[in-house]
Design an enzyme around this catalytic site. Sequence first.
Site, PDB file in Angstrom:
ATOM      1  N   ASP A 148      36.422  50.321  29.909  1.00 31.96           N
ATOM      2  CA  ASP A 148      36.584  49.617  31.180  1.00 31.96           C
ATOM      3  C   ASP A 148      38.037  49.180  31.333  1.00 31.96           C
ATOM      4  OD1 ASP A 148      35.673  48.706  33.606  1.00 31.96           O
ATOM      5  OD2 ASP A 148      35.047  46.752  32.847  1.00 31.96           O
ATOM      6  N   HIS A 165      42.495  41.363  41.524  1.00 28.62           N
ATOM      7  CA  HIS A 165      41.485  40.776  40.630  1.00 28.62           C
ATOM      8  C   HIS A 165      42.144  40.108  39.417  1.00 28.62           C
ATOM      9  CE1 HIS A 165      37.832  40.264  38.292  1.00 28.62           C
ATOM     10  NE2 HIS A 165      38.353  40.975  37.310  1.00 28.62           N
ATOM     11  N   GLU A 186      32.851  47.840  40.835  1.00 26.22           N
ATOM     12  CA  GLU A 186      33.756  48.822  40.229  1.00 26.22           C
ATOM     13  C   GLU A 186      33.311  50.227  40.620  1.00 26.22           C
ATOM     14  OE1 GLU A 186      34.704  48.476  36.090  1.00 26.22           O
ATOM     15  OE2 GLU A 186      34.312  46.326  36.016  1.00 26.22           O
ATOM     16  N   ASP A 232      29.508  46.208  36.775  1.00 25.40           N
ATOM     17  CA  ASP A 232      29.728  45.745  35.405  1.00 25.40           C
ATOM     18  C   ASP A 232      29.252  44.280  35.304  1.00 25.40           C
ATOM     19  OD1 ASP A 232      30.570  45.766  32.797  1.00 25.40           O
ATOM     20  OD2 ASP A 232      32.656  45.282  33.282  1.00 25.40           O
ATOM     21  N   THR A 280      37.150  45.541  38.072  1.00 26.46           N
ATOM     22  CA  THR A 280      36.716  44.957  39.337  1.00 26.46           C
ATOM     23  C   THR A 280      37.725  45.257  40.437  1.00 26.46           C
ATOM     24  OG1 THR A 280      35.748  43.178  38.076  1.00 26.46           O
ATOM     25  CG2 THR A 280      36.007  42.794  40.424  1.00 26.46           C
TER      26      THR A 280
END
Length: 431
Positions: free
Chosen positions: A135, A142, A210, A242, A358
């Site tokens: 990730d 963000h 995401e 997520d 994000t």
Amino acid sequence: MSDTANNPNRKSWIPVEKDSDFPIQNIPFGVFLTRDDVITIGTRIGNTAIDLGALHQLGYFNDIPLTDDIFLQDTLNDFISDGKKTWRLVRNRIAKIFDEKNESLKNNKEHRKIVLFTLDEIEMQLPVQIGDYTDFYSSKEHATNVGTMFRDPDNALLPNWLHIPVGYHGRSSTIVPSEIPIRRPMGQTMPAGASEPVFGSSKLVDFELEMAFITTDANLMGEPIPIEEAEEYIFGLVLFNDWSARDIQKWEYVPLGPFLAKNFASSISPWIVTLDALEPFRVESPKQDPEPLPYLKYEGKKSFDIHLEVDLAPENGTPQTITKSNFKYMYWNMAQQLAHHTINGCKVNSGDMMGSGTISGPTPDSYGSMLELTWRGEKPLKMNDGSERKFINDGDTVSMRGYCENDQVRIGFGEVSNKLLPPFNPKKNKK
Ligand code: CA
């Protein structure tokens, strides 16, 4: 080889509603269980699911070099492993088979009965066996919001952020498709003002808006993927939620980053939309200042204009849209992420999944998490039923949608929609 599947003028003999995410120009790939309990690889046009395993057995892919069982599998990993040339041949062929001018399958009732399904006759599965999941943390908005809340508004971005597509390795074991309910996790937290941690269910369960891209076999261990080749190894994208437990995250993340606050669940939309299908929607990424190091420099348009939105629905309530964002806001693009991921020689496999991080936009109504939308709970969201939300309640359903649109065609991802269940109770939840 040209990408004839993207021809915007093509129409299908399968009915497609005007605002469908799945016109004949999309041709995504997924895995589903059929009414006969057979698992197969398929695609979708409008609201019709198409069994590619059956199509192949009936000879519709005959002159394309494919193994006999390539679609009779419970994951897309082997097909993805065949590489971009094969994905294109197959997508182009599917476009041809379902073109309104092509009568071979259209006029073959027996074949149609074997190949076509309505959506209520199938159950979508995870499309790939996800070997490794990474990730990233690539939205500047963000990262700035989170840095402002948790650390220091004057130094919201840590010094590395503008130089490195920051990321971490997650776990693939708890990535699930849309519709699978998620349990509120238990864990350790340090309540505000307390001097000792406590154990209990997370009070601050959140979503993260995401997208994730799925790779093919890309390189040998020790060999980086140059940035200019990176997109060759990206099969396609899905929507990615997520799920995050903010109170667990806050207590555990120092010094090594997220752990149990993240790996209790992530959920994805079940149809993988190919990078090829997204071609008409390329846009410039945000300008990068300072200039990245040479191995992260790129040319051309490497981002995509994908509208994203999130609905929240209370139990038995109606969904309401709580944020609208766009994939194009990402500061670091996918090619940069993959080049960076492998610059040290890290090997990437078929079916690996890379989350974007994000995706928050510049304005408060485009933030990609409850943490940001309610600013840590200080500004609760007002729901249509009169209730308020600081984070996600038990019984709430979070649904994410994504689509690209121009004046000729709309290519969408469908949705990832999951309900949050109360925490596991060993007495009540006994098997
Ligand atoms: Ca994340």
